[in-house]
Write a protein that holds these residues in place. Structure first.
Motif, PDB file in Angstrom:
ATOM      1  N   ILE A   1       0.875  -1.490  -0.386  1.00  0.00           N
ATOM      2  CA  ILE A   1       0.229  -0.035  -0.257  1.00  0.00           C
ATOM      3  C   ILE A   1       0.628   1.264  -0.122  1.00  0.00           C
ATOM      4  O   ILE A   1       1.837   1.559   0.741  1.00  0.00           O
ATOM      5  CB  ILE A   1      -1.154  -0.162   1.077  1.00  0.00           C
ATOM      6  CG1 ILE A   1      -1.570  -0.853   0.965  1.00  0.00           C
ATOM      7  CG2 ILE A   1      -1.476   1.262   1.387  1.00  0.00           C
ATOM      8  CD1 ILE A   1      -2.783  -0.777   2.532  1.00  0.00           C
ATOM      9  N   ILE A   2       0.490   2.119  -1.170  1.00  0.00           N
ATOM     10  CA  ILE A   2       1.172   3.560  -0.699  1.00  0.00           C
ATOM     11  C   ILE A   2       0.064   4.401  -0.904  1.00  0.00           C
ATOM     12  O   ILE A   2      -0.886   4.383  -1.403  1.00  0.00           O
ATOM     13  CB  ILE A   2       2.098   3.820  -1.540  1.00  0.00           C
ATOM     14  CG1 ILE A   2       3.127   2.976  -2.947  1.00  0.00           C
ATOM     15  CG2 ILE A   2       2.636   5.058  -2.284  1.00  0.00           C
ATOM     16  CD1 ILE A   2       3.656   3.079  -4.148  1.00  0.00           C
ATOM     17  N   PHE A   3       0.733   4.981   0.441  1.00  0.00           N
ATOM     18  CA  PHE A   3      -0.539   6.730   0.023  1.00  0.00           C
ATOM     19  C   PHE A   3       0.169   7.695  -0.526  1.00  0.00           C
ATOM     20  O   PHE A   3       0.845   8.041  -0.578  1.00  0.00           O
ATOM     21  CB  PHE A   3      -0.788   6.954   1.845  1.00  0.00           C
ATOM     22  CG  PHE A   3      -1.473   6.211   2.895  1.00  0.00           C
ATOM     23  CD1 PHE A   3      -2.995   7.016   2.681  1.00  0.00           C
ATOM     24  CD2 PHE A   3      -0.872   5.351   3.918  1.00  0.00           C
ATOM     25  CE1 PHE A   3      -3.858   6.269   3.106  1.00  0.00           C
ATOM     26  CE2 PHE A   3      -2.140   4.592   4.369  1.00  0.00           C
ATOM     27  CZ  PHE A   3      -3.927   5.303   4.780  1.00  0.00           C
TER      28      PHE A   3
ATOM     29  N   ARG B   1       8.501   4.604  -7.397  1.00  0.00           N
ATOM     30  CA  ARG B   1       8.137   4.238  -6.504  1.00  0.00           C
ATOM     31  C   ARG B   1       6.953   2.777  -6.034  1.00  0.00           C
ATOM     32  O   ARG B   1       7.676   2.537  -5.674  1.00  0.00           O
ATOM     33  CB  ARG B   1       7.658   5.320  -5.053  1.00  0.00           C
ATOM     34  CG  ARG B   1       8.531   6.517  -4.733  1.00  0.00           C
ATOM     35  CD  ARG B   1       9.189   6.062  -3.514  1.00  0.00           C
ATOM     36  NE  ARG B   1       9.426   7.818  -2.810  1.00  0.00           N
ATOM     37  CZ  ARG B   1       9.190   8.569  -2.010  1.00  0.00           C
ATOM     38  NH1 ARG B   1       7.820   7.376  -1.776  1.00  0.00           N
ATOM     39  NH2 ARG B   1       9.985   9.495  -1.885  1.00  0.00           N
ATOM     40  N   ILE B   2       6.492   2.934  -7.084  1.00  0.00           N
ATOM     41  CA  ILE B   2       5.844   1.758  -6.950  1.00  0.00           C
ATOM     42  C   ILE B   2       6.926   0.249  -7.445  1.00  0.00           C
ATOM     43  O   ILE B   2       6.234  -0.481  -7.385  1.00  0.00           O
ATOM     44  CB  ILE B   2       4.779   2.412  -8.571  1.00  0.00           C
ATOM     45  CG1 ILE B   2       3.630   2.760  -7.725  1.00  0.00           C
ATOM     46  CG2 ILE B   2       4.362   0.812  -8.761  1.00  0.00           C
ATOM     47  CD1 ILE B   2       2.891   3.398  -9.185  1.00  0.00           C
ATOM     48  N   SER B   3       7.242   0.853  -8.598  1.00  0.00           N
ATOM     49  CA  SER B   3       8.262   0.119  -9.925  1.00  0.00           C
ATOM     50  C   SER B   3       9.389  -0.845  -8.372  1.00  0.00           C
ATOM     51  O   SER B   3       9.552  -2.561  -8.319  1.00  0.00           O
ATOM     52  CB  SER B   3       8.589   0.238 -10.815  1.00  0.00           C
ATOM     53  OG  SER B   3       8.083   0.634 -11.408  1.00  0.00           O
TER      54      SER B   3
ATOM     55  N   ALA C   1       1.709   0.869   6.034  1.00  0.00           N
ATOM     56  CA  ALA C   1       1.396   1.655   4.758  1.00  0.00           C
ATOM     57  C   ALA C   1       2.697   0.664   4.737  1.00  0.00           C
ATOM     58  O   ALA C   1       3.908   0.369   5.206  1.00  0.00           O
ATOM     59  CB  ALA C   1       0.982   2.538   4.329  1.00  0.00           C
ATOM     60  N   ASP C   2       3.274   1.317   3.718  1.00  0.00           N
ATOM     61  CA  ASP C   2       4.706   0.552   2.706  1.00  0.00           C
ATOM     62  C   ASP C   2       5.315   1.689   2.102  1.00  0.00           C
ATOM     63  O   ASP C   2       6.431   1.916   2.577  1.00  0.00           O
ATOM     64  CB  ASP C   2       4.935  -0.732   1.757  1.00  0.00           C
ATOM     65  CG  ASP C   2       4.068  -1.931   1.904  1.00  0.00           C
ATOM     66  OD1 ASP C   2       5.319  -2.600   2.326  1.00  0.00           O
ATOM     67  OD2 ASP C   2       2.732  -1.977   1.610  1.00  0.00           O
ATOM     68  N   ASP C   3       4.620   2.779   1.651  1.00  0.00           N
ATOM     69  CA  ASP C   3       5.290   4.545   1.536  1.00  0.00           C
ATOM     70  C   ASP C   3       4.337   5.133   1.555  1.00  0.00           C
ATOM     71  O   ASP C   3       3.101   5.125   1.804  1.00  0.00           O
ATOM     72  CB  ASP C   3       5.657   3.936   0.085  1.00  0.00           C
ATOM     73  CG  ASP C   3       6.864   4.552  -0.574  1.00  0.00           C
ATOM     74  OD1 ASP C   3       6.900   5.867   0.486  1.00  0.00           O
ATOM     75  OD2 ASP C   3       7.374   4.311  -1.737  1.00  0.00           O
ATOM     76  N   TYR C   4       4.230   6.122   1.136  1.00  0.00           N
ATOM     77  CA  TYR C   4       3.595   7.634   1.508  1.00  0.00           C
ATOM     78  C   TYR C   4       4.247   8.567   0.497  1.00  0.00           C
ATOM     79  O   TYR C   4       5.706   8.990   0.828  1.00  0.00           O
ATOM     80  CB  TYR C   4       3.888   7.942   2.692  1.00  0.00           C
ATOM     81  CG  TYR C   4       3.349   9.651   3.273  1.00  0.00           C
ATOM     82  CD1 TYR C   4       1.828   8.948   4.015  1.00  0.00           C
ATOM     83  CD2 TYR C   4       3.989  10.711   3.319  1.00  0.00           C
ATOM     84  CE1 TYR C   4       1.077  10.213   4.764  1.00  0.00           C
ATOM     85  CE2 TYR C   4       3.136  11.620   3.391  1.00  0.00           C
ATOM     86  CZ  TYR C   4       1.928  11.819   4.046  1.00  0.00           C
ATOM     87  OH  TYR C   4       0.841  12.875   4.756  1.00  0.00           O
TER      88      TYR C   4
END
Length: 221
Positions: free
Chosen positions: A75-77, A111-113, A95-98
């Motif tokens: 999950i990325i916010f 960031r997604i990749s 969450a894994d990232d923001y």
């Protein structure tokens, strides 16, 4: 092809992100209703979720908490709320990232990749198998015991959706909506044409019945 669910209440931002995802080789899509998001996640099983905080019905914090009760999906916010407390809350909830809005599109894709690579550090996501057939998403092919069947873009999308829902009946409406969401403008008649083309390509291999029609219900592999 990785499926990425975009949970964002702004039509403009949601559409912008989905177009960005498609341009970068991802299968981006968004739930139709905000009060059924959890059931949508369970049904579609995305590889990654982009989640806003300020949403109708339930905010992103609540959704993240509920998702974490049954899934470890990354999950990325992606949110306009950019205080340290907001970021801390997101990470605390699992969450894994923001990423703060306005975001740099290149950084968002990077960031997604990176997160997908860390989570799914193998190539199996590009190959889906059912029975004797392997669907190679990277080359748009079906492989059957060393024999190759080339697929068009529409045929690939149809087979991808059927493989993701293998051994379950997929309605014609769901298939048409899925293709439209992916900017492939297919109506009910052209869906039939594409299904017949797929069957014709499989016929020489003795697999013309691989895609079965369930009268009044849809298709099944």
């Amino acid at each position: 092809m990785y499926k990425i669910m975009v949970i964002e209440d702004s039509n403009e931002i949601r559409n912008e992100i989905i177009v960005l995802l498609h341009k970068n080789g991802f299968d981006g899509y968004a739930p139709k209703l905000f009060d059924t998001i959890i059931s949508d996640i369970r049904a579609t099983n995305p590889h990654l979720i982009l989640l806003d905080i300020q949403l109708p019905h339930r905010d992103g914090f609540q959704l993240c908490t509920e998702i974490r009760t049954f899934s470890r999906v990354p999950i990325i916010f992606v949110t306009s709320r950019d205080t340290d407390m907001d970021e801390l809350m997101c990470m605390t909830l699992g969450a894994d990232d923001y990423i703060s809005k306005p975001y740099n599109t290149s950084i968002l894709v990077a960031r997604i990749s990176a997160l997908l690579k860390r989570t799914y550090n193998n190539s199996s996501q590009d190959h889906l198998k059912h029975g004797p057939i392997t669907l190679d998403l990277a080359t748009s092919r079906l492989e059957v015991e060393g024999q190759i069947v080339e697929l068009t873009k529409n045929e690939l999308k149809i087979m991808h959706y059927l493989f993701l829902h293998k051994e379950r009946i997929v309605s014609r409406l769901d298939l048409v909506e899925y293709l439209w969401d992916n900017e492939l403008f297919v109506d009910d008649n052209s869906l039939s044409v594409n299904i017949n083309r797929i069957r014709n390509k499989l016929q020489p291999l003795g697999l013309e019945d691989f895609v079965k029609t369930k009268r009044g219900q849809g298709y099944l592999i």
